[in-house]
Design an enzyme around this catalytic site. Structure first.
Site, PDB file in Angstrom:
ATOM      1  N   ARG A  62      20.742 -50.234  59.643  1.00 43.70           N
ATOM      2  CA  ARG A  62      19.405 -50.508  59.101  1.00 43.70           C
ATOM      3  C   ARG A  62      18.427 -50.848  60.220  1.00 43.70           C
ATOM      4  O   ARG A  62      17.257 -50.436  60.194  1.00 43.70           O
ATOM      5  CB  ARG A  62      19.481 -51.655  58.097  1.00 43.70           C
ATOM      6  CG  ARG A  62      18.165 -51.980  57.397  1.00 43.70           C
ATOM      7  CD  ARG A  62      18.412 -52.948  56.251  1.00 43.70           C
ATOM      8  NE  ARG A  62      17.198 -53.261  55.528  1.00 43.70           N
ATOM      9  CZ  ARG A  62      16.486 -54.371  55.682  1.00 43.70           C
ATOM     10  NH1 ARG A  62      16.892 -55.299  56.560  1.00 43.70           N
ATOM     11  NH2 ARG A  62      15.388 -54.583  54.985  1.00 43.70           N
TER      12      ARG A  62
ATOM     13  N   HIS B 291      14.908 -48.905  60.918  1.00 45.92           N
ATOM     14  CA  HIS B 291      13.620 -49.596  60.956  1.00 45.92           C
ATOM     15  C   HIS B 291      12.957 -49.477  62.325  1.00 45.92           C
ATOM     16  O   HIS B 291      11.727 -49.511  62.426  1.00 45.92           O
ATOM     17  CB  HIS B 291      13.798 -51.060  60.564  1.00 45.92           C
ATOM     18  CG  HIS B 291      13.926 -51.257  59.086  1.00 45.92           C
ATOM     19  ND1 HIS B 291      13.531 -52.410  58.439  1.00 45.92           N
ATOM     20  CD2 HIS B 291      14.398 -50.444  58.117  1.00 45.92           C
ATOM     21  CE1 HIS B 291      13.757 -52.294  57.136  1.00 45.92           C
ATOM     22  NE2 HIS B 291      14.300 -51.109  56.926  1.00 45.92           N
TER      23      HIS B 291
ATOM     24  N   ASN C  32      11.522 -56.945  57.486  1.00 45.91           N
ATOM     25  CA  ASN C  32      12.446 -57.335  58.552  1.00 45.91           C
ATOM     26  C   ASN C  32      12.691 -58.829  58.643  1.00 45.91           C
ATOM     27  O   ASN C  32      13.805 -59.264  58.949  1.00 45.91           O
ATOM     28  CB  ASN C  32      11.912 -56.846  59.902  1.00 45.91           C
ATOM     29  CG  ASN C  32      11.864 -55.332  60.005  1.00 45.91           C
ATOM     30  OD1 ASN C  32      12.686 -54.640  59.410  1.00 45.91           O
ATOM     31  ND2 ASN C  32      10.888 -54.808  60.739  1.00 45.91           N
TER      32      ASN C  32
ATOM     33  N   HIS D   7      23.813 -46.324  52.752  1.00 45.71           N
ATOM     34  CA  HIS D   7      24.065 -47.394  51.788  1.00 45.71           C
ATOM     35  C   HIS D   7      25.496 -47.358  51.260  1.00 45.71           C
ATOM     36  O   HIS D   7      25.842 -48.142  50.373  1.00 45.71           O
ATOM     37  CB  HIS D   7      23.079 -47.299  50.618  1.00 45.71           C
ATOM     38  CG  HIS D   7      21.685 -47.678  50.978  1.00 45.71           C
ATOM     39  ND1 HIS D   7      20.605 -47.492  50.139  1.00 45.71           N
ATOM     40  CD2 HIS D   7      21.172 -48.233  52.114  1.00 45.71           C
ATOM     41  CE1 HIS D   7      19.497 -47.910  50.725  1.00 45.71           C
ATOM     42  NE2 HIS D   7      19.816 -48.362  51.927  1.00 45.71           N
TER      43      HIS D   7
END
Length: 336
Positions: free
Chosen positions: A59, A63, A93, A191
């Protein structure tokens, strides 16, 4: 019909693997031959202690790449121009993104062996690959040569897609970064590991679109499971597996769950509202090896977003801070 879908999928795999890497592609084989081994060992050590760490690293890479490109800008705690108004503290975040200390630990070890050689952006790219392989994802060669950015924008990071994003918003954000709907579907497959805080699914389970009722597309059995795991208004927010019954295996169960209306986030469920995305989901649900290979290529595709050049990048000494500047007769230049 299924065999035809898998044949088309195989052709697609061959096509995407022919995609070219950035012109600045290079190797650490001579300058820091142990670079990848050091990063992999650091990731494994962290994952052995905390099995949720690999999902956090993936992740973090996502990002990073979607704001300012893959330049390690999410790792900055502050910058000379923005202070602490940086990506790390953006809405998606702050108190949510994880893995910063793992990347910094790997960088510290690298600096002890080959100082000033491996960028934090490349460390993060290596770590994201190693995070997938830890739970059974496919090993792939990471293109290298990224430089670290000196700019980090909390405002821009506030526009990252979220767990309630519509399909059109997700598609448009990916297209804006040169990625396809197939990349969207495949990278969402990240995921397959990890957990999410219940607060990200509470409205879907209890008050979908302010109706006072759950999302009607959510499987009823799964909905009741989520209600038990995620009591309404719980504080602190509990966590729930992103991939039901398969959170520690890098497999295609995520897509099988989507087809059974058991995707956790709204942003997962909306993928099936697009015909092309739904067809790919159906194919991936039937073929675990194809998912692993196509996910790897989409990670490479994402990792190629907007690399910095020597004009606007550097190799940081520490991932959380830009290098100090030195002044010469031609002005300020980044120190390496």
């Amino acid at each position: 019909m299924a065999s035809m879908q898998l044949l088309c999928l195989g052709l697609l795999v061959a096509a995407v693997f022919s995609a070219s890497a950035p012109d600045s592609l290079h190797s650490y084989a001579r300058s820091c031959p142990s670079a990848e081994q050091i990063v992999a060992a650091t990731v494994k050590s962290a994952a052995d202690r905390d099995p949720t760490a690999p999902a956090g690293i993936i992740r973090l890479f996502f990002h990073d790449c979607f704001v300012q490109g893959c330049d390690g800008s999410i790792l900055l705690e502050s910058t000379p121009t923005a202070g602490r108004d940086v990506e790390m503290f953006a809405l998606g975040n702050n108190n949510s993104a994880r893995g910063f200390e793992i990347i910094e630990a790997a960088k510290t070890r690298l600096e002890a062996v080959c100082p000033g050689v491996v960028s934090c952006a490349d460390v993060l790219a290596f770590a994201a690959r190693d995070a997938t392989t830890y739970f059974g994802g496919m090993f792939y060669t990471v293109p290298t040569g990224r430089l670290d950015g000196r700019i980090s924008s909390r405002t821009e990071a506030n526009s990252l897609p979220g767990p309630a994003s519509s399909f059109s918003r997700l598609r448009d954000i990916f297209r804006g970064k040169g990625l396809s709907v197939h990349d969207l579907v495949l990278l969402s497959g990240g995921h397959t590991i990890g957990r999410a805080k219940c607060r990200f699914v509470e409205t879907r389970v209890y008050n979908f679109n302010n109706t006072g009722r759950p999302d009607p597309s959510l499987d009823a059995t799964y909905r009741e499971e989520l209600r038990r795991i995620c009591p309404q208004g719980a504080n602190p927010s509990p966590t729930v597996a992103l991939d039901r019954n398969s959170e520690f295996s890098f497999d295609n169960a995520y897509y099988r769950n989507l087809e059974a209306n058991r995707g956790l986030l709204s942003s997962d469920a909306v993928l099936r509202t697009d015909p092309d995305a739904a067809n790919l989901i159906n194919s991936l649900a039937q073929n675990p090896p194809t998912f692993r290979s196509m996910f790897a290529q989409s990670m490479i595709n994402m990792g190629n977003i907007e690399w910095k050049t020597r004009a606007n990048g550097e190799i940081r000494k520490k991932c959380s801070a830009v290098n100090s500047r030195i002044t010469t007769e031609v002005g300020d230049v980044a120190s390496f």
